[in-house]
Each structure stands twice: as C-alpha cells, then as structure tokens.
Design a protein around this motif. Structure first.
Motif, PDB file in Angstrom:
ATOM      1  N   ASP A 154      37.888 -10.595  24.972  1.00  0.00           N
ATOM      2  CA  ASP A 154      38.794 -11.754  25.041  1.00  0.00           C
ATOM      3  C   ASP A 154      39.542 -11.989  23.729  1.00  0.00           C
ATOM      4  O   ASP A 154      40.365 -12.889  23.634  1.00  0.00           O
ATOM      5  N   PHE A 155      39.221 -11.195  22.719  1.00  0.00           N
ATOM      6  CA  PHE A 155      39.769 -11.379  21.380  1.00  0.00           C
ATOM      7  C   PHE A 155      41.100 -10.648  21.252  1.00  0.00           C
ATOM      8  O   PHE A 155      41.219  -9.492  21.656  1.00  0.00           O
ATOM      9  N   CYS A 156      42.097 -11.312  20.681  1.00  0.00           N
ATOM     10  CA  CYS A 156      43.399 -10.687  20.435  1.00  0.00           C
ATOM     11  C   CYS A 156      43.924 -11.203  19.086  1.00  0.00           C
ATOM     12  O   CYS A 156      44.104 -12.406  18.903  1.00  0.00           O
ATOM     13  N   TRP A 157      44.126 -10.282  18.152  1.00  0.00           N
ATOM     14  CA  TRP A 157      44.613 -10.663  16.821  1.00  0.00           C
ATOM     15  C   TRP A 157      45.980 -11.354  16.913  1.00  0.00           C
ATOM     16  O   TRP A 157      46.837 -10.951  17.688  1.00  0.00           O
ATOM     17  N   ILE A 158      46.165 -12.348  16.074  1.00  0.00           N
ATOM     18  CA  ILE A 158      47.486 -12.937  15.857  1.00  0.00           C
ATOM     19  C   ILE A 158      48.314 -11.887  15.103  1.00  0.00           C
ATOM     20  O   ILE A 158      47.800 -11.225  14.194  1.00  0.00           O
ATOM     21  N   THR A 184      41.895 -25.704  -7.097  1.00  0.00           N
ATOM     22  CA  THR A 184      43.258 -26.170  -7.388  1.00  0.00           C
ATOM     23  C   THR A 184      44.318 -25.172  -6.937  1.00  0.00           C
ATOM     24  O   THR A 184      45.464 -25.550  -6.730  1.00  0.00           O
ATOM     25  N   ARG A 185      43.943 -23.899  -6.790  1.00  0.00           N
ATOM     26  CA  ARG A 185      44.888 -22.872  -6.362  1.00  0.00           C
ATOM     27  C   ARG A 185      44.608 -22.374  -4.947  1.00  0.00           C
ATOM     28  O   ARG A 185      45.260 -21.454  -4.481  1.00  0.00           O
ATOM     29  N   SER A 186      43.640 -22.968  -4.285  1.00  0.00           N
ATOM     30  CA  SER A 186      43.213 -22.508  -2.965  1.00  0.00           C
ATOM     31  C   SER A 186      44.034 -23.141  -1.844  1.00  0.00           C
ATOM     32  O   SER A 186      44.685 -24.161  -2.041  1.00  0.00           O
ATOM     33  N   VAL A 187      43.960 -22.516  -0.670  1.00  0.00           N
ATOM     34  CA  VAL A 187      44.745 -22.952   0.483  1.00  0.00           C
ATOM     35  C   VAL A 187      43.891 -22.872   1.748  1.00  0.00           C
ATOM     36  O   VAL A 187      43.190 -21.885   1.959  1.00  0.00           O
ATOM     37  N   MET A 188      43.988 -23.919   2.569  1.00  0.00           N
ATOM     38  CA  MET A 188      43.382 -23.932   3.902  1.00  0.00           C
ATOM     39  C   MET A 188      44.502 -23.770   4.906  1.00  0.00           C
ATOM     40  O   MET A 188      45.508 -24.484   4.846  1.00  0.00           O
ATOM     41  N   VAL A 189      44.346 -22.829   5.849  1.00  0.00           N
ATOM     42  CA  VAL A 189      45.349 -22.617   6.889  1.00  0.00           C
ATOM     43  C   VAL A 189      44.691 -22.868   8.240  1.00  0.00           C
ATOM     44  O   VAL A 189      43.679 -22.249   8.580  1.00  0.00           O
ATOM     45  N   GLY A 190      45.277 -23.788   8.996  1.00  0.00           N
ATOM     46  CA  GLY A 190      44.767 -24.099  10.319  1.00  0.00           C
ATOM     47  C   GLY A 190      45.896 -24.370  11.284  1.00  0.00           C
ATOM     48  O   GLY A 190      47.046 -24.512  10.883  1.00  0.00           O
ATOM     49  N   LEU A 194      49.754 -26.072   7.951  1.00  0.00           N
ATOM     50  CA  LEU A 194      49.700 -26.000   9.404  1.00  0.00           C
ATOM     51  C   LEU A 194      50.402 -24.728   9.857  1.00  0.00           C
ATOM     52  O   LEU A 194      51.604 -24.564   9.651  1.00  0.00           O
ATOM     53  N   PHE A 195      49.638 -23.824  10.473  1.00  0.00           N
ATOM     54  CA  PHE A 195      50.202 -22.581  11.000  1.00  0.00           C
ATOM     55  C   PHE A 195      50.776 -22.870  12.382  1.00  0.00           C
ATOM     56  O   PHE A 195      50.041 -23.229  13.296  1.00  0.00           O
ATOM     57  N   PRO A 196      52.095 -22.693  12.539  1.00  0.00           N
ATOM     58  CA  PRO A 196      52.731 -23.029  13.813  1.00  0.00           C
ATOM     59  C   PRO A 196      52.654 -21.919  14.865  1.00  0.00           C
ATOM     60  O   PRO A 196      53.151 -22.076  15.973  1.00  0.00           O
ATOM     61  N   GLY A 197      52.020 -20.802  14.512  1.00  0.00           N
ATOM     62  CA  GLY A 197      51.995 -19.646  15.403  1.00  0.00           C
ATOM     63  C   GLY A 197      52.980 -18.615  14.902  1.00  0.00           C
ATOM     64  O   GLY A 197      53.659 -18.798  13.894  1.00  0.00           O
ATOM     65  N   GLY A 198      53.030 -17.499  15.587  1.00  0.00           N
ATOM     66  CA  GLY A 198      53.917 -16.422  15.154  1.00  0.00           C
ATOM     67  C   GLY A 198      53.167 -15.425  14.294  1.00  0.00           C
ATOM     68  O   GLY A 198      51.992 -15.152  14.527  1.00  0.00           O
ATOM     69  N   ASP A 199      53.828 -14.921  13.273  1.00  0.00           N
ATOM     70  CA  ASP A 199      53.286 -13.889  12.403  1.00  0.00           C
ATOM     71  C   ASP A 199      52.626 -14.538  11.184  1.00  0.00           C
ATOM     72  O   ASP A 199      53.304 -15.174  10.374  1.00  0.00           O
ATOM     73  N   LEU A 200      51.314 -14.376  11.061  1.00  0.00           N
ATOM     74  CA  LEU A 200      50.576 -15.021   9.964  1.00  0.00           C
ATOM     75  C   LEU A 200      50.993 -14.473   8.605  1.00  0.00           C
ATOM     76  O   LEU A 200      51.142 -15.234   7.646  1.00  0.00           O
ATOM     77  N   PHE A 201      51.206 -13.165   8.499  1.00  0.00           N
ATOM     78  CA  PHE A 201      51.618 -12.583   7.225  1.00  0.00           C
ATOM     79  C   PHE A 201      52.965 -13.158   6.780  1.00  0.00           C
ATOM     80  O   PHE A 201      53.126 -13.570   5.630  1.00  0.00           O
ATOM     81  N   ALA A 202      53.921 -13.216   7.683  1.00  0.00           N
ATOM     82  CA  ALA A 202      55.242 -13.762   7.347  1.00  0.00           C
ATOM     83  C   ALA A 202      55.122 -15.234   6.955  1.00  0.00           C
ATOM     84  O   ALA A 202      55.749 -15.679   5.991  1.00  0.00           O
ATOM     85  N   PHE A 203      54.313 -15.999   7.691  1.00  0.00           N
ATOM     86  CA  PHE A 203      54.120 -17.418   7.384  1.00  0.00           C
ATOM     87  C   PHE A 203      53.540 -17.593   5.979  1.00  0.00           C
ATOM     88  O   PHE A 203      54.055 -18.385   5.185  1.00  0.00           O
ATOM     89  N   LEU A 204      52.489 -16.848   5.670  1.00  0.00           N
ATOM     90  CA  LEU A 204      51.852 -17.010   4.356  1.00  0.00           C
ATOM     91  C   LEU A 204      52.719 -16.488   3.232  1.00  0.00           C
ATOM     92  O   LEU A 204      52.710 -17.051   2.131  1.00  0.00           O
ATOM     93  N   THR A 205      53.479 -15.451   3.480  1.00  0.00           N
ATOM     94  CA  THR A 205      54.399 -14.937   2.462  1.00  0.00           C
ATOM     95  C   THR A 205      55.421 -16.015   2.103  1.00  0.00           C
ATOM     96  O   THR A 205      55.747 -16.211   0.933  1.00  0.00           O
ATOM     97  N   ALA A 206      55.886 -16.755   3.094  1.00  0.00           N
ATOM     98  CA  ALA A 206      56.877 -17.806   2.860  1.00  0.00           C
ATOM     99  C   ALA A 206      56.243 -19.051   2.238  1.00  0.00           C
ATOM    100  O   ALA A 206      56.886 -19.742   1.443  1.00  0.00           O
ATOM    101  N   GLU A 207      55.010 -19.353   2.574  1.00  0.00           N
ATOM    102  CA  GLU A 207      54.388 -20.616   2.174  1.00  0.00           C
ATOM    103  C   GLU A 207      53.607 -20.575   0.875  1.00  0.00           C
ATOM    104  O   GLU A 207      53.436 -21.581   0.213  1.00  0.00           O
ATOM    105  N   VAL A 208      53.062 -19.412   0.532  1.00  0.00           N
ATOM    106  CA  VAL A 208      52.191 -19.332  -0.635  1.00  0.00           C
ATOM    107  C   VAL A 208      52.855 -18.440  -1.672  1.00  0.00           C
ATOM    108  O   VAL A 208      52.974 -17.222  -1.477  1.00  0.00           O
ATOM    109  N   ALA A 209      53.302 -19.039  -2.747  1.00  0.00           N
ATOM    110  CA  ALA A 209      53.955 -18.280  -3.828  1.00  0.00           C
ATOM    111  C   ALA A 209      52.938 -17.359  -4.490  1.00  0.00           C
ATOM    112  O   ALA A 209      51.772 -17.707  -4.628  1.00  0.00           O
TER     113      ALA A 209
END
Length: 172
Positions: free
Chosen positions: A29-33, A131-137, A155-170
């Motif tokens: 039942d598992f499918c990677w994002i 201080t430099r850590s991030v929670m993604v949910g 807040l992860f809105p869905g889609g590509d996690l790598f692209a989201f984190l690349t944009a959000e975390v400097a």
C-alpha cells in the motif's frame, strides 16, 4: 567522541514521504511521494540529521501492530539506501486517547502530534541544532509540533518534495 550539533530535517511520514492512503502499514500500500528519496539524500549530503516523526494511531486503534510499523520502516530504509539516502531515526507514536488496548490509551500522549514529544526525543538522542532545523508536515498538527519544539515548520502542499524543499530551505 562528541558530535557537534547540526540541523535536523523532521519529516512527517504519511502525506510527506509517502502518499497518505489512510493507515498505511503494508508495503504493497506504500507509494513514495515524488522527490521524497531525492530530498532525503540531498539533506544527508548537506550533513543534516533526517528524522521521521509519525503518529501511528492505527496501532492504538487495533488496525495493525507496532511490528507492522517497524517492518514498513525497514523496507523504507532499504529503498532509501538503494537511492543513496538514509533516515537517521524513526520515531512513532502508537498512543491514542481512544485506543482499544490500555497500553496504547493516553488522554493526551506527549509524543502524539501536535505535542512535540517525538521531536524533543530526537533532539535529546542526537546533537541537533534546533535553530537551524525544520519540521515538514502536511497537517496543522505537524506544524504545531514543530513550533512547540522550537523548530521552523513548513506545510507541504503535495507535489514534489525535493522541489518544495529546494525552494523553501536555503542552503547553509
């Protein structure tokens, strides 16, 4: 030997690393994002800790066992290793206020998000620079747990996690 503190990437599981299909505990039942494995590998390469912090009320509700949770995490670990990535530790909370078994019933489990217990345990177990850590949910309870633990929350809105984190975390 003392390890120097470094930032941590705290990841909810269902809805962030894998599709949330409701009480996922079987590998079939598992499918990677999309981009999940690449995101983990990228943060490993940046020398960040990577932790999974996941409520697993399905255990408390009697839908599956903690052994099932561990087996799924072992398969995730194998697949991540094949992609050159790793989770440094998995933290899960099987407790629930309405659990069927007494051992899983608690009126307000400290590890159950939105409470910060799993993040705080990880920070006690590992040298984390909060201080430099991030929670993604993908839910408000994930963000609240991160806030209560003193880490930036996204807040992860869905889609590509790598692209989201690349944009959000400097990059640091």
């Amino acid at each position: 030997m003392t390890r120097l503190p470094r930032p941590a990437l705290f990841l909810d599981r269902d809805g962030v690393l894998n599709e949330d299909r409701g009480y996922v505990y079987r590998w079939e039942d598992f499918c990677w994002i999309p981009g999940a494995r690449e995101a983990v590998a990228a943060f490993n390469a940046r020398d960040w800790w990577v932790f999974v912090v996941t409520n697993q009320s399905g255990v408390g509700r009697g839908y599956y066992s903690e052994d099932d949770v561990h087996a799924l995490h072992a398969r995730m670990t194998e697949e991540l290793a094949a992609a050159g990535a790793r989770i440094d530790a998995f933290y899960h909370c099987p407790l629930h206020p309405e659990a069927l078994q007494d051992r899983y019933r608690h009126p307000d489990p400290p590890d159950r998000k939105p409470n910060p217990g799993m993040l705080l345990r990880a920070m006690a177990d590992w040298p984390v620079d909060a201080t430099r850590s991030v929670m993604v949910g993908d839910k408000a309870i994930d963000l609240e747990a991160g806030r209560r633990a003193g880490v930036r929350s996204l807040l992860f809105p869905g889609g590509d996690l790598f692209a989201f984190l690349t944009a959000e975390v400097a990059s640091d």
